[in-house]
Design an enzyme around this catalytic site. Structure first.
Site, PDB file in Angstrom:
ATOM      1  N   LYS A   1       8.011  -0.614   0.746  1.00  0.00           N
ATOM      2  CA  LYS A   1       8.839   0.462   0.176  1.00  0.00           C
ATOM      3  C   LYS A   1       9.844   0.907   1.221  1.00  0.00           C
ATOM      4  O   LYS A   1       9.477   1.099   2.390  1.00  0.00           O
ATOM      5  CB  LYS A   1       7.923   1.645  -0.184  1.00  0.00           C
ATOM      6  CG  LYS A   1       8.542   2.624  -1.153  1.00  0.00           C
ATOM      7  CD  LYS A   1       8.494   2.085  -2.569  1.00  0.00           C
ATOM      8  CE  LYS A   1       8.616   3.170  -3.613  1.00  0.00           C
ATOM      9  NZ  LYS A   1       8.546   2.571  -4.962  1.00  0.00           N
TER      10      LYS A   1
ATOM     11  N   THR B   1       3.803  -0.089  -4.415  1.00  0.00           N
ATOM     12  CA  THR B   1       4.709   0.515  -3.423  1.00  0.00           C
ATOM     13  C   THR B   1       4.876   2.005  -3.712  1.00  0.00           C
ATOM     14  O   THR B   1       5.148   2.785  -2.804  1.00  0.00           O
ATOM     15  CB  THR B   1       6.072  -0.207  -3.379  1.00  0.00           C
ATOM     16  OG1 THR B   1       6.754   0.011  -4.609  1.00  0.00           O
ATOM     17  CG2 THR B   1       5.912  -1.692  -3.120  1.00  0.00           C
TER      18      THR B   1
END
Ligand SMILES: O=c1[nH]c(=O)c2[nH]c(=O)[nH]c2[nH]1
Length: 310
Positions: free
Chosen positions: A5, A65
């Protein structure tokens, strides 16, 4: 194979103040209260157990994520250190401790900078407000830790710190002469140009744990490196950005013997002269340069000091 991320913006108020730094002659930066610590974080994770998610569409080991984002935000509340690097090492270690399928994590962040603002101190002077900060789009600190699990322990594979997005203009006392003159050369030599540079500076330590800031005497703050860059630019009459970057590198290595390497990425954003000859003294009128953009990249270590340090 990795996934993760990025652009996880996290803001922590009343983090631990950064104090006890070594002072250097080029900077009045001696620490910061960390009343407002902002970071744009990137997490990248690796592990063989993630292969089925790519190959077979099997998500049984996938940490979403979105959950990574929540993990980072949550741990910002528990971080009790004072540096971007320290936070990255802390969250990265927590990832490895929490999820067995993660074999390695690469955590990096750009600090989101907030400037102190002066307010009247009640005695005729000014002091920094303890409450109000200005959102800044100036240069910012960068940090990165690459961590692996080895025999159950978290070990540091790689570390990098930096300051990115420095933009400096020096109005005179810069030259660019003596370069190759051939049938492709149209640029006139300039004994005295107005030099505008974009600069990112990165460094590594001999001991990557020094970047945590737990021993502030060994920590190299981005603010001091930024200040070295501007002082050296002010002091030196350089013949190119290459020359300038080298001089800055020497000073950084001289001030911080705990560093292993310093890296530069510079951009030439020098304005073009529009009027000069009919103006008095050093006055000029300048305009933005067109694309394309020249750049320089350079790495230095302590062996460079042996030749040229002052
Ligand atoms: O500092 C500079 N270095 C260069 O290599 C270069 N090349 C150029 O066109 N202008 C400049 N300026």
């Amino acid at each position: 194979m990795n996934y993760g991320k990025k652009h996880v913006n996290v803001y922590r108020t009343y983090a631990t103040p950064l104090t006890g730094l070594r002072e250097i002659p080029e900077s009045d930066f001696t620490g910061k209260p960390n009343t407002l610590l902002g970071m744009e974080v990137r997490a990248q994770v690796e592990g063989e157990e993630f292969l089925p998610s790519f190959r077979d569409g099997d998500n049984s080991k996938v940490v979403a994520t979105d959950s990574m984002k929540n993990f980072i935000l949550h741990h910002a509340g528990d971080y009790d250190g004072a540096t971007v690097e320290g936070f990255l090492h802390y969250v990265g270690s927590e990832f490895l401790d929490t999820y067995d399928q993660m074999e390695a994590v690469r955590m990096s962040a750009d600090e989101l900078q907030f400037d102190e603002r002066p307010v009247p101190d009640g005695e005729g002077g000014f002091e920094p407000s303890e409450l109000v900060f200005r959102v800044s789009d100036n240069e910012s600190a960068f940090g990165e830790y690459y961590l692996k699990r080895e025999d159950g322990d978290v070990v540091i594979e790689d570390q990098r710190s930096g300051v990115t997005g420095i933009e400096l203009v020096k109005v005179k006392d810069n030259s660019f002469v003596g370069y190759v003159q051939d049938e492709y050369t149209t640029l006139p030599e300039r004994e005295n140009r107005t030099l505008y540079i974009g600069l990112d500076i990165f460094w590594t330590y001999d001991d990557p744990e020094a970047a945590l800031g737990e021993d502030p005497e060994e920590y190299v703050p981005a603010e001091q490196v930024r200040d070295i860059a501007q002082v050296v630019f002010d002091e030196k009459d350089v013949n190119s950005i290459q020359d300038l970057v080298y001089q800055i590198g020497l000073r950084v290595l001289e001030r911080f013997p705990q560093l292993a390497e310093v890296n530069f990425e510079s951009r030439n954003q020098t304005w073009l002269g529009v009027r000069k000859d009919d103006l008095e003294g050093d006055a000029k009128v300048l305009r933005e340069p067109p694309r394309p953009t020249g750049f320089q990249r350079f790495s230095m270590d302590h062996s460079d000091l042996e030749g040229g340090a002052e």
